[in-house]
Design an enzyme around this catalytic site. Structure first.
Site, PDB file in Angstrom:
ATOM      1  N   LYS A   1       1.094  -1.148  -0.019  1.00 47.65           N
ATOM      2  CA  LYS A   1       0.123  -0.059  -0.072  1.00 47.65           C
ATOM      3  C   LYS A   1       0.884   1.225  -0.074  1.00 47.65           C
ATOM      4  O   LYS A   1       2.121   1.200   0.563  1.00 47.65           O
ATOM      5  CB  LYS A   1      -1.027  -0.032   1.353  1.00 47.65           C
ATOM      6  CG  LYS A   1      -2.133   0.732   1.293  1.00 47.65           C
ATOM      7  CD  LYS A   1      -3.216   0.001   0.372  1.00 47.65           C
ATOM      8  CE  LYS A   1      -4.576   0.709   0.153  1.00 47.65           C
ATOM      9  NZ  LYS A   1      -5.541  -0.083  -0.219  1.00 47.65           N
TER      10      LYS A   1
ATOM     11  N   ASP B   1      -7.089   4.132  -4.728  1.00 47.65           N
ATOM     12  CA  ASP B   1      -7.435   3.727  -3.285  1.00 47.65           C
ATOM     13  C   ASP B   1      -8.394   5.352  -3.002  1.00 47.65           C
ATOM     14  O   ASP B   1      -8.550   6.167  -3.831  1.00 47.65           O
ATOM     15  CB  ASP B   1      -6.503   3.659  -2.443  1.00 47.65           C
ATOM     16  CG  ASP B   1      -7.139   2.914  -0.909  1.00 47.65           C
ATOM     17  OD1 ASP B   1      -7.584   2.000  -1.014  1.00 47.65           O
ATOM     18  OD2 ASP B   1      -7.233   3.794   0.109  1.00 47.65           O
TER      19      ASP B   1
HETATM   20  O1  2IT Z   1      -8.055  -1.748  -0.974  1.00 47.80           O
HETATM   21  C1  2IT Z   1      -7.804  -2.132  -2.160  1.00 47.80           C
HETATM   22  O2  2IT Z   1      -8.145  -3.282  -2.270  1.00 47.80           O
HETATM   23  C2  2IT Z   1      -7.513  -1.446  -3.278  1.00 47.80           C
HETATM   24  N1  2IT Z   1      -7.345  -0.298  -2.825  1.00 47.80           N
HETATM   25  C3  2IT Z   1      -7.372  -1.893  -4.591  1.00 47.80           C
HETATM   26  C4  2IT Z   1      -5.898  -2.192  -4.686  1.00 47.80           C
HETATM   27  C5  2IT Z   1      -5.598  -2.682  -6.178  1.00 47.80           C
HETATM   28  O3  2IT Z   1      -4.268  -2.989  -6.263  1.00 47.80           O
HETATM   29  O4  2IT Z   1      -6.229  -2.613  -6.818  1.00 47.80           O
END
Ligand code: 2IT
Length: 448
Positions: A128, A168
């Site tokens: 993240k 996100d």
């Molecule tokens: O919290 C999540 O699963 C997302 N923000 C999507 C992450 C992604 O790599 O698509």
């Protein structure tokens, strides 16, 4: 607490080291509680220090982003990428731009992402990233300059087989466009090293809908398995009118439900006749905050400027789709008192530990975020496949695959909860165990 002395020790160490990271400790504690049984049965976990390793990010990159605002003033923001675990695939997870972003929130999200990605059965590790930069109130040009500054540092740490970011909170199609555009310019190749891209830039059809639709597919399985029912005529309330909440509302309505209340940070609206989701989607095209504008178009609806009032609306199903820790014990009590029997998390960790415990004690069916909202990252995985093979799949093809993945995720959680807990509806434990097993086995195979 934990039965296993090993887990007590590891968690005590972690709590001491990261005492200023409450969200991270909350996420870890929940997973460790679920694997307590496993750890006691399987001595290899302790012998190989799997838990100590799995709670520590493999790498964290922290950096400064300097950019110039429209008035010519130099602005500074803090940014980071937490590359948590790559045992089962390249690091994968979204980027969040919000003033609340800090190390605790980034680590909790990256930790959760590791198990969520494992549950999808796709080869995706967990990560993240984000910044305390807030796009709210900034001009397009300011956002573009910030995104370019962000990538000017991050580009060296990401790549199609190394780390693939996505959107996100605060990072939507516009931000991903600027981020990916800068990355592509630096690398001079089309590698697809970002997902949730615009369709014309190599994005996948169905990615924008995936988290919300996937959530409903997961709830469908819960309703079918535990109550022999469907969405038909169910009263649904949804917190968050953004990408996840609005798409969940759309799918729930399509499946026969009545969405009677929805909220965002400006408040909540309640209408027993059903919320006009098309209006919300239209308002969202030009505004990031929409709920306080809804009543102008539908004067018969009830508006409250307090978003948490949504949890006092009597309903069958509640879908928290806004952000972490939005359902506290008081809200959980109000939901149960008003007849809500199913909660499924569209956001990451929207339910506090106390609220979670209360739901469990009152037999509320509970779909944990790392399973229920995994549809977004699952379709990101499908976007990676399409980019790598230079293909474009149709919306129907992607949606069908998403549906299959969500059914499979439910099945894995359900089976794990039956096998390990003997309680088929304990999907929290089921999701944590099923997610953990694959990552753990891979770590074991790969040595220290
Ligand atoms: O919290 C999540 O699963 C997302 N923000 C999507 C992450 C992604 O790599 O698509």
């Amino acid at each position: 607490m934990f039965k296993s002395a090993y887990l007590i020790r590891v968690f005590a160490d972690l709590s001491k080291r990261y005492q200023d990271q409450p969200e991270f400790l909350q996420a870890v504690e929940e997973v460790l509680q679920s694997i307590d049984l496993l750890v006691e049965k399987d001595p290899r976990i302790e012998r190989n220090a799997i838990v100590e390793r799995i709670v520590e990010p493999e790498r964290m990159i922290k950096f400064r982003v300097s950019w110039v605002d429209d008035s010519g003033k130099v602005q500074i923001n803090r940014a980071m990428r937490v590359q948590f675990n790559s045992a089962i695939g390249p690091y994968k997870g979204g980027i969040r731009f919000h003033h609340s972003v800090n190390e605790s929130i980034m680590k909790f999200l990256a930790f959760e992402q590791t198990f969520k990605n494992s549950l999808t059965c796709l080869p995706l590790g967990g990560a993240k990233g984000g910044s305390d930069f807030d796009p709210e109130g900034k001009s397009d040009n300011e956002i573009m300059r910030f995104c370019q500054g962000f990538i000017l540092e991050l580009y060296r740490h990401i790549g199609p087989r190394m780390d693939v970011p996505a959107g996100d909170l605060g990072v939507g199609a516009r931000e991903v466009g600027y981020l990916y555009g800068m990355y592509k310019r630096i690398e001079n190749e089309f590698s697809g090293t970002f997902t949730s891209k615009g369709i014309e830039s190599g994005g996948s059809l169905g990615r924008a809908e995936a988290t919300g639709y996937g959530l409903c597919y997961f709830v469908e399985e819960m309703l079918k398995t535990f109550r022999n029912e469907t969405f038909k005529d169910k009263k649904v309330i949804i917190s968050g009118a953004g990408k996840v909440g609005s798409m969940a509302a759309e799918k729930a309505i399509e499946l026969g439900a009545k969405v009677i209340a929805i909220s965002d940070i400006s408040g909540m609206i309640h209408d027993e006749k059903g919320i006009d989701i098309e209006l919300i989607k239209n308002l969202s095209k030009t505004n990031s905050i929409v709920i306080d504008k809804y009543q102008t178009y539908h004067p018969e609806s009830i508006f409250s400027p307090n978003p948490t009032d949504i949890w006092t609306v009597p309903c069958d199903i509640a879908l928290p789709c806004a952000t972490q820790n939005e359902i506290y014990l008081d809200s959980a009590k109000a939901l149960v008192a008003n007849g809500c029997y199913l909660v499924a998390e569209g956001a990451n960790m929207p339910t506090t530990s106390e609220a979670n415990k209360y739901f469990r004690e009152h037999n509320v069916l509970f779909g944990p975020g790392k399973a229920a909202n995994a549809g977004g990252v699952a379709v990101s995985g499908l976007e990676m496949t399409q980019n790598a093979t230079f293909q474009n799949w149709s919306f129907e093809e992607v949606d069908q695959k998403l549906h299959g993945i969500m059914k499979k995720i439910f099945k894995r959680c359900h089976e794990a909860s039956m096998t390990y807990v003997g309680r088929p509806d304990d999907l929290i434990t089921g999701a944590n165990i099923a997610g953990f097993m694959k990552v753990y086995q891979a770590m074991l195979q790969q040595g220290v």
